[in-house]
Scaffold this motif. Structure first.
Motif, mmCIF file in Angstrom:
data_model
loop_
_atom_site.group_PDB
_atom_site.id
_atom_site.type_symbol
_atom_site.label_atom_id
_atom_site.label_comp_id
_atom_site.label_asym_id
_atom_site.label_seq_id
_atom_site.Cartn_x
_atom_site.Cartn_y
_atom_site.Cartn_z
ATOM 1 N N UNK A 134 -18.644 -11.499 17.186
ATOM 2 C CA UNK A 134 -17.435 -10.715 17.448
ATOM 3 C C UNK A 134 -16.520 -10.712 16.235
ATOM 4 N N UNK A 135 -16.295 -11.879 15.653
ATOM 5 C CA UNK A 135 -15.410 -11.965 14.495
ATOM 6 C C UNK A 135 -15.993 -11.238 13.290
ATOM 7 N N UNK A 136 -17.304 -11.230 13.187
ATOM 8 C CA UNK A 136 -17.946 -10.464 12.112
ATOM 9 C C UNK A 136 -17.604 -8.977 12.247
ATOM 10 N N UNK B 4 -8.742 -15.541 15.374
ATOM 11 C CA UNK B 4 -8.900 -16.606 14.378
ATOM 12 C C UNK B 4 -7.863 -17.698 14.600
ATOM 13 N N UNK B 5 -6.623 -17.307 14.863
ATOM 14 C CA UNK B 5 -5.580 -18.296 15.144
ATOM 15 C C UNK B 5 -5.939 -19.134 16.371
ATOM 16 N N UNK C 79 -6.268 -21.104 11.172
ATOM 17 C CA UNK C 79 -4.881 -20.661 11.008
ATOM 18 C C UNK C 79 -4.678 -19.869 9.723
ATOM 19 N N UNK C 80 -5.161 -20.387 8.607
ATOM 20 C CA UNK C 80 -4.910 -19.725 7.319
ATOM 21 C C UNK C 80 -5.520 -18.325 7.283
ATOM 22 N N UNK D 109 -3.650 -15.942 9.721
ATOM 23 C CA UNK D 109 -2.361 -15.502 9.168
ATOM 24 C C UNK D 109 -2.563 -14.461 8.072
ATOM 25 N N UNK D 110 -3.594 -14.662 7.261
ATOM 26 C CA UNK D 110 -3.860 -13.692 6.185
ATOM 27 C C UNK D 110 -4.147 -12.308 6.754
ATOM 28 N N UNK D 111 -4.930 -12.250 7.824
ATOM 29 C CA UNK D 111 -5.206 -10.948 8.440
ATOM 30 C C UNK D 111 -3.937 -10.346 9.025
ATOM 31 N N UNK D 112 -3.155 -11.153 9.736
ATOM 32 C CA UNK D 112 -1.926 -10.637 10.347
ATOM 33 C C UNK D 112 -0.916 -10.206 9.286
#
Length: 99
Positions: free
Chosen positions: A38-40, A61-62, A67-68, A71-74
């Protein structure tokens, strides 16, 4: 009809359609209990600049402790500079609907 849908979805995924990757990501995560696959798909969606895919990828992901990366995606949604989007979503969830 099912075979047509499956064929069209495969075609869209092969051509890196970000919305198709988003749909497949939801399908894999929530219906097939396959978070890595799913994440892929959600990453493909996010890299294709599909905001819903970016958001869901970041949140999942969070939730999974990454977390890192989450956050990068958001952060690519630019919510730090434009809080009106998040404020609007927050208000919509807090306002009870009148009958």
């Amino acid at each position: 009809m099912v075979f047509e849908h499956k064929y069209l979805m495969e075609l869209c995924l092969e051509n890196n359609n970000p919305e198709a990757h988003y749909i497949e990501g939801i399908n894999q995560y929530f219906f097939h209990s396959n978070p890595s696959k799913a994440l892929e798909h959600l990453r493909h969606s996010a890299h294709g600049k599909y905001d819903k895919g970016t958001y869901l990828c970041g949140v999942l992901l969070l939730c999974n402790g990454n977390i890192k990366e989450g956050k990068n995606y958001l952060d690519t949604l630019d919510w730090k500079h434009t809080v009106s989007t998040s404020n609007s979503c927050w208000r919509k969830t807090q306002t009870p609907k009148k009958l």
